[in-house]
Structure formats: C-alpha cells, structure tokens
Design an enzyme around this catalytic site. Structure first.
Site, short mmCIF file in Angstrom:
data_model
loop_
_atom_site.label_atom_id
_atom_site.label_comp_id
_atom_site.label_asym_id
_atom_site.label_seq_id
_atom_site.Cartn_x
_atom_site.Cartn_y
_atom_site.Cartn_z
N HIS A 70 55.59 53.95 42.89
CA HIS A 70 56.44 53.06 42.09
C HIS A 70 57.76 53.77 41.82
CE1 HIS A 70 56.96 49.52 39.56
NE2 HIS A 70 57.39 50.29 38.58
N ASP A 123 51.83 51.95 45.30
CA ASP A 123 52.32 51.73 43.93
C ASP A 123 51.14 51.62 42.96
OD1 ASP A 123 53.50 50.80 41.57
OD2 ASP A 123 54.94 49.54 42.63
N SER A 126 60.95 46.56 39.08
CA SER A 126 59.77 46.46 38.23
C SER A 126 59.93 45.34 37.20
CB SER A 126 59.51 47.83 37.58
OG SER A 126 58.21 47.92 37.05
#
Length: 205
Positions: free
Chosen positions: A204, A173, A119
């Site tokens: 995610h 996600d 991320s």
C-alpha cells in the site's frame, strides 16, 4: 465562498494555470504527501498545470482507537462492506466540490480538472468524480475502492459517464486488499466506465 480546506499548491511557471489536478491524500497523511512527486511526473511546462493538495479535516478515527488525525471519513470496522461513514463521505465530497469551484473561479474550467486520490483520498475522488454534475478531465484512483457502491449506480452523473479513469493497485496491499480494488474496478466496468487498470507487485504505497 465557503470555507475551503487548507491546501498545498504548486503553480505552473508564470502562475497562470490552464489545467488543475486536485489530489487527495490518504488516511493520517496531509497535503504534503504527494507534493514531492510533481517534478517526476514529466508534465510539460506548456500545459500550465496547477497541483492542489488539500489537507483533510482532523477527526477521531475509530479503527485507530479514536486517535485524531487527518481523515476524509471515519473507519469503524475492518470489514470494508461496513465502512461507510456516509455523513463524512458527503462532507468530504462537498469539500471537493468547493475546491473545483475555486479552480473555476481562477479560470480553469471543470473539463480541465483531474480529480486524483490515494487510498481514502482515492475513495473520495471516485465518489465525487462519478457524481460531479460537470465533466472532469479525468479521475485518478490509486490503491483505493468504491465507498457506497450500492448508491453509485443511481447517484452517478451522466456528465462523467465517458470520463477516463486511471485505477492502479498493488497486488500485495495489506491495507486495501487487492481483491477489494479489483471488485471496485469490475463495478466501474459494469457501469460502463472507461477504466485503465494497472497492477503492481507492491504493498500500500
């Protein structure tokens, strides 16, 4: 030596590392986030790999109501194209440069260092990985995207033009939407990078 970020470290048996993985966590997490997965990676003892999991600096994050948390840069808007906190992106990139230099000082050449991230951490891994002046062993980018993509073309380093990139993204996600990851993948391909692209039916994570 500059002030280094505090890190969680897992040394190889015997403590004499020949390779290193510097792994950057996501927004609001810390260096312990990916520590538990190391035993499951199947890394051979003979490779003598040190895992370095730095803790991001603490800062207020605008999109989280100004709450102070560990972050590699501020996120000011839900629009990804307006998320570029250039000052803190560059500061975080310098933290990575300093961590790579420490591994060099401990006997691990840059050519044996993998830069990894998830991320926000993956965004910094890609950002610095493309720009690093010495060739890395590889770049691992999970559930992430290119920050400052418009600058990548002119700022990237020839040293890592052939460095392999492993990029993975969940198709469901909700945090970094799949099309954003795919767009970054396409940008990397257009710049000539060797990208191994994987998708998974997940969120995610």
């Amino acid at each position: 030596m500059p002030d280094l970020l505090p890190c969680v470290e897992i040394d190889p048996p015997g403590g004499d590392a020949q390779h290193s993985v510097i792994w950057l966590h996501g927004l609001g997490a810390d260096g312990h986030d990916f520590e538990p997965i190391v035993p499951y990676l199947g890394v051979g003892r003979d490779l003598a790999v040190r895992f370095v999991f730095p803790h991001a600096p603490q800062m207020p994050v605008t999109i989280k109501g100004g709450f102070v948390m560990r972050a590699w840069y501020d996120i000011t808007d839900v629009d990804f194209d307006r998320r570029n906190d250039v000052v803190n992106i560059q500061k975080s990139a310098q933290h990575v440069v300093d961590l790579i230099a420490r591994e060099n000082d401990r006997g691990v050449p840059t050519s044996r260092i993998v830069l990894a991230g998830f991320s926000q951490g993956g965004a910094i891994a890609l950002h610095q990985g493309l720009r690093h002046p010495d060739a890395l062993a590889g770049i691992l980018a999970l559930s992430t995207y290119l920050v400052m993509p418009e600058a990548a073309e002119k700022e990237r380093s020839p040293a890592n033009a052939k460095t392999g990139i492993f990029q993975a993204h969940g198709t469901h996600d909700p945090v970094v939407p799949f099309p954003m990851g795919k767009r970054s993948h396409d940008q990397l391909l257009a710049m000539g990078y060797d990208v191994e692209w994987h998708t998974y039916p997940m969120q995610h994570m």
